[in-house]
Design a protein around this motif. Structure first.
Motif: not given
Ligand code: SF4
Length: 377
Positions: A359-377
């Motif tokens: 389960l990983r970020l897409t190349p586009q997701g890498v640029f919005l990584a903080s937004e994605v990661m924060v949603a899990f905590v």
């Protein structure tokens, strides 16, 4: 899964405090302060009773090379003689280019350090001054050459972008200068202004002209492009390596594995608890000398928190991501079940992907990584 864990050793001394630094580091020390701290740290290491083996050891700071090389070598010897060490362990020291020469580095190499990570931050003389770095661009170049001469074949450089008044051209120059040194690893990361730093004070006064967000994003994109074109693989949001030269210690952190931590302000993550030592070198040394408790704080994570952190940290690994099988083996539940809603949301937006076991970020997701990661905590 490999059961060996990481080991972190903290050296808190720096010749001068950099304007952006919020690490547990101190300037204005004397030889006596160093000697007392090294004695206390040696004692803490040698008193360890747990016996989980380690396959990575990392001396960080502060500036490990601000203390005599023989002291750092003796501290490593204490670790090697106390903990079971896995064959082929990665043993890293951080280094500031303004604090050592070939002879110093040769002592470290002989002691067993096999990887060195230089905090260079920029090759632009003006920006080095703005950051209060103690070294010049030429000293950074010479430091890498000295490391090669001392026998280090695994060298990393740190560079920062998003610095005050930094232009895209200046950033490109620093990247190209770093590439010319042909190190095995690059950490390319964005300035974050932390409270309590010199930059924070300037920012509060409206005197810190940082690049606009769009420009900082362009700098990150440029870093990814230039490093990739030069044959470095991006394996983590801010980390780029030649094949097989990823930083294994950091991979332990991003996989949320346990680790030992020694020294003032160091964190150990063992048996599901994060325990931080007293931060001040003097308070830490006194506590070791008197046999009293070194602990400043303990954070015991619930299984729910540990799962969320494991996803959040694992997503930093842009190539490998979070292994679904490893996650399920550790927590007894498939992350696709545990975090079904979050995964569905970000997969639909094209920011997350399930690729085989990962389960990983897409190349586009890498640029919005903080937004994605924060949603899990
Ligand atoms: S050399 Fe590193 S640890 Fe020391 S003050 Fe500068 S940024 Fe902080």
């Amino acid at each position: 899964m490999n059961d060996a864990i990481g080991c972190y050793v903290h050296i808190p001394f720096c010749v001068r405090k950099c304007a952006y630094c919020d690490f547990n580091s101190y300037s204005g020390y004397t030889d006596a302060h160093i000697a007392r701290y090294v004695a206390a740290l040696t004692q803490e290491i040698r008193q360890t009773t747990t016996a989980t083996s380690v396959d990575t050891i990392f001396f960080g700071g502060g500036t490990p090379t601000a203390i005599p090389a023989t002291d750092e070598a003796a501290l490593l010897r204490a670790v090697l003689e106390t903990l079971p060490i896995a064959p082929g362990a990665e043993i890293t020291t951080e280094a500031n280019p303004g604090t050592m020469d070939v002879a110093h580095l040769a002592v470290l190499r002989d002691a067993g350090f096999n990887r060195i990570s230089f905090g260079v931050q920029s090759f632009d003389p003006g920006l080095l001054k703005t950051m209060d770095r103690i070294h010049s661009a030429d000293e950074a170049r010479n430091a890498v050459k000295a490391a090669r001469a001392a026998g280090f074949d695994n060298v990393s450089l740190d560079l920062m972008f998003g610095l005050p008044r930094q232009t895209l051209k200046q950033w490109q120059y620093s990247l190209q200068e770093a590439l010319a040194l042909e190190t095995e690893h690059l950490s390319l990361y964005s300035l974050i202004v932390e409270e309590g730093t010199g930059f924070y004070t300037l920012q509060q006064k409206g005197k810190l002209p940082l690049p606009e967000d769009d420009l900082a994003a362009d700098m990150y994109e440029m870093a990814v492009e230039i490093a990739s074109a030069a044959g470095y693989e991006q394996y983590e949001i801010a980390s780029f390596a030649r094949p097989g030269r990823e930083c294994r210690q950091n991979r332990h952190y991003w996989r949320n594995d346990p680790y030992y931590g020694f020294g003032c302000g160091a964190v150990a993550y063992l048996d599901g608890a994060r325990r931080m030592n007293l931060k001040s070198p003097a308070a830490y040394s006194s506590a070791v000398e008197s046999g009293s408790d070194l602990t400043l704080s303990v954070e015991t994570l619930t299984p729910e928190e540990t799962m969320a952190e494991t996803i959040m940290l694992g997503l930093r690994l842009t190539r490998d991501g979070v292994s679904r099988r490893t996650f399920e083996g550790r927590f007894g539940i498939d992350p696709r079940v545990k975090f079904a809603a979050e995964i569905e949301t970000f997969t639909r937006r094209g920011l997350l992907e399930l690729a085989g076991d990962s389960l990983r970020l897409t190349p586009q997701g890498v640029f919005l990584a903080s937004e994605v990661m924060v949603a899990f905590v």
